[in-house]
Design a protein around this motif. Sequence first.
Motif, PDB file in Angstrom:
ATOM      1  N   ILE A   1      29.741  97.436  44.609  1.00  0.00           N
ATOM      2  CA  ILE A   1      29.697  96.107  43.963  1.00  0.00           C
ATOM      3  C   ILE A   1      30.904  95.269  44.374  1.00  0.00           C
ATOM      4  N   VAL A   2      32.090  95.904  44.503  1.00  0.00           N
ATOM      5  CA  VAL A   2      33.271  95.155  44.948  1.00  0.00           C
ATOM      6  C   VAL A   2      33.070  94.688  46.386  1.00  0.00           C
ATOM      7  N   SER A   3      32.569  95.585  47.245  1.00  0.00           N
ATOM      8  CA  SER A   3      32.393  95.209  48.656  1.00  0.00           C
ATOM      9  C   SER A   3      31.313  94.133  48.794  1.00  0.00           C
ATOM     10  N   GLN A   4      30.278  94.188  47.959  1.00  0.00           N
ATOM     11  CA  GLN A   4      29.245  93.148  48.051  1.00  0.00           C
ATOM     12  C   GLN A   4      29.783  91.789  47.607  1.00  0.00           C
ATOM     13  N   HIS A   5      30.608  91.785  46.560  1.00  0.00           N
ATOM     14  CA  HIS A   5      31.244  90.527  46.153  1.00  0.00           C
ATOM     15  C   HIS A   5      32.137  89.992  47.279  1.00  0.00           C
ATOM     16  N   LEU A   6      32.844  90.886  47.965  1.00  0.00           N
ATOM     17  CA  LEU A   6      33.695  90.460  49.086  1.00  0.00           C
ATOM     18  C   LEU A   6      32.859  89.858  50.210  1.00  0.00           C
ATOM     19  N   VAL A   7      31.738  90.504  50.533  1.00  0.00           N
ATOM     20  CA  VAL A   7      30.877  90.014  51.620  1.00  0.00           C
ATOM     21  C   VAL A   7      30.288  88.653  51.252  1.00  0.00           C
ATOM     22  N   PHE A   8      29.792  88.513  50.005  1.00  0.00           N
ATOM     23  CA  PHE A   8      29.201  87.246  49.582  1.00  0.00           C
ATOM     24  C   PHE A   8      30.237  86.130  49.495  1.00  0.00           C
ATOM     25  N   ALA A   9      31.503  86.489  49.315  1.00  0.00           N
ATOM     26  CA  ALA A   9      32.579  85.487  49.276  1.00  0.00           C
ATOM     27  C   ALA A   9      33.162  85.233  50.668  1.00  0.00           C
ATOM     28  N   ASN A  10      32.428  85.653  51.719  1.00  0.00           N
ATOM     29  CA  ASN A  10      32.809  85.390  53.122  1.00  0.00           C
ATOM     30  C   ASN A  10      34.084  86.094  53.551  1.00  0.00           C
ATOM     31  N   CYS A  11      34.265  87.333  53.108  1.00  0.00           N
ATOM     32  CA  CYS A  11      35.454  88.083  53.510  1.00  0.00           C
ATOM     33  C   CYS A  11      35.423  88.437  54.996  1.00  0.00           C
ATOM     34  N   ILE A  12      34.231  88.740  55.534  1.00  0.00           N
ATOM     35  CA  ILE A  12      34.137  89.172  56.943  1.00  0.00           C
ATOM     36  C   ILE A  12      34.588  88.051  57.884  1.00  0.00           C
ATOM     37  N   PRO A  13      34.023  86.826  57.788  1.00  0.00           N
ATOM     38  CA  PRO A  13      34.544  85.764  58.675  1.00  0.00           C
ATOM     39  C   PRO A  13      35.996  85.403  58.396  1.00  0.00           C
ATOM     40  N   LEU A  14      36.443  85.566  57.139  1.00  0.00           N
ATOM     41  CA  LEU A  14      37.842  85.254  56.822  1.00  0.00           C
ATOM     42  C   LEU A  14      38.792  86.184  57.575  1.00  0.00           C
ATOM     43  N   ILE A  15      38.487  87.493  57.584  1.00  0.00           N
ATOM     44  CA  ILE A  15      39.355  88.445  58.291  1.00  0.00           C
ATOM     45  C   ILE A  15      39.300  88.185  59.796  1.00  0.00           C
ATOM     46  N   LEU A  16      38.109  87.874  60.314  1.00  0.00           N
ATOM     47  CA  LEU A  16      38.002  87.575  61.750  1.00  0.00           C
ATOM     48  C   LEU A  16      38.792  86.302  62.088  1.00  0.00           C
ATOM     49  N   LYS A  17      38.762  85.333  61.174  1.00  0.00           N
ATOM     50  CA  LYS A  17      39.544  84.112  61.381  1.00  0.00           C
ATOM     51  C   LYS A  17      41.036  84.438  61.413  1.00  0.00           C
ATOM     52  N   PHE A  18      41.429  85.358  60.550  1.00  0.00           N
ATOM     53  CA  PHE A  18      42.839  85.777  60.511  1.00  0.00           C
ATOM     54  C   PHE A  18      43.262  86.362  61.863  1.00  0.00           C
ATOM     55  N   PHE A  19      42.382  87.161  62.460  1.00  0.00           N
ATOM     56  CA  PHE A  19      42.734  87.808  63.741  1.00  0.00           C
ATOM     57  C   PHE A  19      42.540  86.886  64.937  1.00  0.00           C
ATOM     58  N   ASN A  20      41.918  85.739  64.710  1.00  0.00           N
ATOM     59  CA  ASN A  20      41.695  84.808  65.823  1.00  0.00           C
ATOM     60  C   ASN A  20      42.947  83.956  66.045  1.00  0.00           C
ATOM     61  N   GLN A  21      44.037  84.623  66.313  1.00  0.00           N
ATOM     62  CA  GLN A  21      45.322  83.974  66.578  1.00  0.00           C
ATOM     63  C   GLN A  21      46.037  84.834  67.615  1.00  0.00           C
TER      64      GLN A  21
ATOM     65  N   ARG B   1      41.133  97.875  58.095  1.00  0.00           N
ATOM     66  CA  ARG B   1      40.545  98.962  57.297  1.00  0.00           C
ATOM     67  C   ARG B   1      39.532  98.415  56.285  1.00  0.00           C
ATOM     68  N   ILE B   2      39.848  97.259  55.685  1.00  0.00           N
ATOM     69  CA  ILE B   2      38.907  96.623  54.751  1.00  0.00           C
ATOM     70  C   ILE B   2      37.624  96.256  55.485  1.00  0.00           C
ATOM     71  N   LEU B   3      37.766  95.669  56.677  1.00  0.00           N
ATOM     72  CA  LEU B   3      36.592  95.278  57.469  1.00  0.00           C
ATOM     73  C   LEU B   3      35.742  96.496  57.821  1.00  0.00           C
ATOM     74  N   ASN B   4      36.400  97.607  58.149  1.00  0.00           N
ATOM     75  CA  ASN B   4      35.666  98.852  58.428  1.00  0.00           C
ATOM     76  C   ASN B   4      34.900  99.324  57.202  1.00  0.00           C
ATOM     77  N   LYS B   5      35.549  99.272  56.039  1.00  0.00           N
ATOM     78  CA  LYS B   5      34.900  99.735  54.808  1.00  0.00           C
ATOM     79  C   LYS B   5      33.684  98.876  54.460  1.00  0.00           C
ATOM     80  N   LEU B   6      33.785  97.573  54.711  1.00  0.00           N
ATOM     81  CA  LEU B   6      32.678  96.671  54.375  1.00  0.00           C
ATOM     82  C   LEU B   6      31.472  96.874  55.301  1.00  0.00           C
ATOM     83  N   THR B   7      31.722  97.240  56.550  1.00  0.00           N
ATOM     84  CA  THR B   7      30.628  97.278  57.536  1.00  0.00           C
ATOM     85  C   THR B   7      30.078  98.673  57.811  1.00  0.00           C
TER      86      THR B   7
END
Length: 809
Positions: A570-590, A644-650
Amino acid sequence: MQAEDMESSMESPNLEFEYGDTDTLTAELSELYSYTEEPEFALNRDYFEEDFRSHARGRRWIELTLEEQRTYVMRLLDALEVTDRDKRLKVARAILYLAQGVFDECDTEVDVLHWSRHNVFLLYDMGIFTALLELLSMEIDNNQACSSAVRKPAISLADSTELRVLLTIMYLLVETIRVQTEDDRPEWRAEREAFKNELGSPLYNGEPFALLLFTMVTKFCSMNAPHFPMKKVLLLLWKTILFTLGGFEELQEMKVRGRERLNLPPLPEDSIKVVRAMRAASPPASAMELIEQQQQQKRGRRSRRSAFVDSLEGDSPFPKKQPLVKQDSLDTYNERDPFKNDDARDEEEDPEDTDSGIEGEVDPLDRDVIIQPPPPPPPLRPPTERVNFPKGLPWAPKVREKDIEHFLETSRNKFIGFTLGNDTDTLVGLPRPIHESVKTLKQHKYVSIAEVQIKKEDDLQQCPMTLGEEVVEETPTEMLYLGMLPNLSQYVIALLKLLLAAAPTSKAKTDSINILADVLPEEMPITVLQSMKLGIDVNRHKEIIVKAISALLLLLLKHFKLNHIYQFEIVSQHLVFANCIPLILKFFNQNIMSYISAKNSIFVLDFPHCVVHEMPELTADSLEAGDSNQFCWRNLFSCINLLRILNKLTKWKHSRTMMLVVFKSAPILKRALKVKQAMMQLYVLKLLKIQTKYLGRQWRKSNMKTMSAIYQKVRHRLNDDWAYGNDIDARPWDFQAEECALRESIEKFNSRRYDKNKNGDFAPVDNCLQSVLGQRVELPEDFHYSYEMWLEREVFSQPIQWEGLLQNP
């Protein structure tokens, strides 16, 4: 070329970084304070000495006996209860000075830390935390301060003074008591356990202490309290959860104990030890380096070949027409690349193949030895004699029960023509090699705690009456989940909003959250030097917020997963629905290398250095000097946590893996491989592995060295054809259906376990007319006034069709 290879390897050296729950105690304490708070150290000291002078009559704090110190702390506690807000603040500052280690009476940083530890345990023993908690609750509910902060055009450090002082003392208590040292007294160990239980238990308004801090986070993000010092709140929240639930090593021990309780075989290895023993691989080349390399090859290829062949004319063992080809790391291990053309000339001409991905575990110096032309007289030795073969893969391979079932289903369909469902034991009619395959798969079968929990939950849903009520152990994790559940989505969204605001790739927007309320001074800088100092402070402030949120989210995910898989889901689904995956990718896009090597610290201003030593005159050079480390510990720590968070979500989620593909994460992740740190590379390679089959044959062909690194570093799943992508057509991307099915399972779990009216369908029903009519019903106060009107309107004035009632509908 050799010199260039050496230079590129020198540019990105191996980072001597040891991942852990936190940085050193000194670093963690220094990050609590912004550089703009520096004048407040002297303020705390002055208020303490003003009060202490009248009590101790010329003696110093460190000269008092323990009983005298306890008496003085009791006096401070009494003074905290005055109604005058300013007097309370002065007393709180005096207490903060004690918690900071009475630095004016110390000569070295070690002394400061020693007295800070002594005073913190004394303060806790005297009950200071409970008193502070009451004051903190008052400040949170101070509507006057909130409304004035909302109306202010610019919020500064002065708006959060009381909150900052209280949160700082609480943080020093939590962090100092949490860290164990060898010279801890026996009574301190007992106090540590007591404090840990106190923080994790629902003692504060029926909720754990962490819930109060989560409430502060959501209140801040909803713009109702923009003056809250968010950095201190997040740091205290992270350390509270780390203390009450346990860090990574405690998690590993809990996992081992959990498997023992469920009679599962032990873990094949200790993952923490395996990761620490890993070596970093060479980073991939950048696009510019590849283009330059290709141009140099084209310019110098003919002249190099002709010069080399001329030198070997006459007695050469080589044929004249055969060029010497540089061997890549795959060749050094004698691994055949199935996608490469046999023609050596075509291989050199192919620009795609010069993309390096990650090279294998060959030392750069060894590589230079391999590619050097041999001296003419002796024949060239095979390169295998020079290279050390890998001693074995770091991880034991794993197989899931589902994989064995799928393998047998395919085999039975092929050889017999029918299937036996979930039967994994019957091998009748299958050829001998299939028997051997099944035996190998079963040897490496791994049953996770999560699979057992899902099976048990399914049984409880199907047979609620037979299996009875589940006994749920009241662990700190369980109590935290129970408290978070009603507002879980708000907490997750608030944390991600703060992460987005603190990310270096975020653009400053007028409507975004102002996370700098507790770092901006009342008077903005005038000189260039002050501006530089504030700029460093703001960047450091953002980095610390990212560090706290990433560590906090990772801890929550790991603990909830161990406690119950559906709590994690349920925590990971809330993270996914709140756009956590693109947010982390945006963070690494630097430029991730520059983020990890950022020097946003001013050593002379860090606590406790700044309170013990004389402050030198700050210049532009001293501000830019920074430390001599190759990397910033907190930034590398944050990057690994986010990966690690991104791995756990996917992990095992096809639809979320496809999100990685759709958001074009492969080039972003591949750039992150430039960081030569084994743990970070491992989690990047895991994320690349799960999407490799969807990236196409051309991507795999041009990234063979990355594929090789995945093979060497990431755990193998014996039936997983990650490198080929055979089942792509058979698996459509239906994000909604997968997430809805998961949400349904989560809701069933929550309603069964936490719904107060649980098992409503199975509750006994009273069918006796007499007892039902005889029950006393609580009626509202205004019922008597309107009862006669209701009767007249609803009963007496309505014609009743008695015949209609008798007819069968």
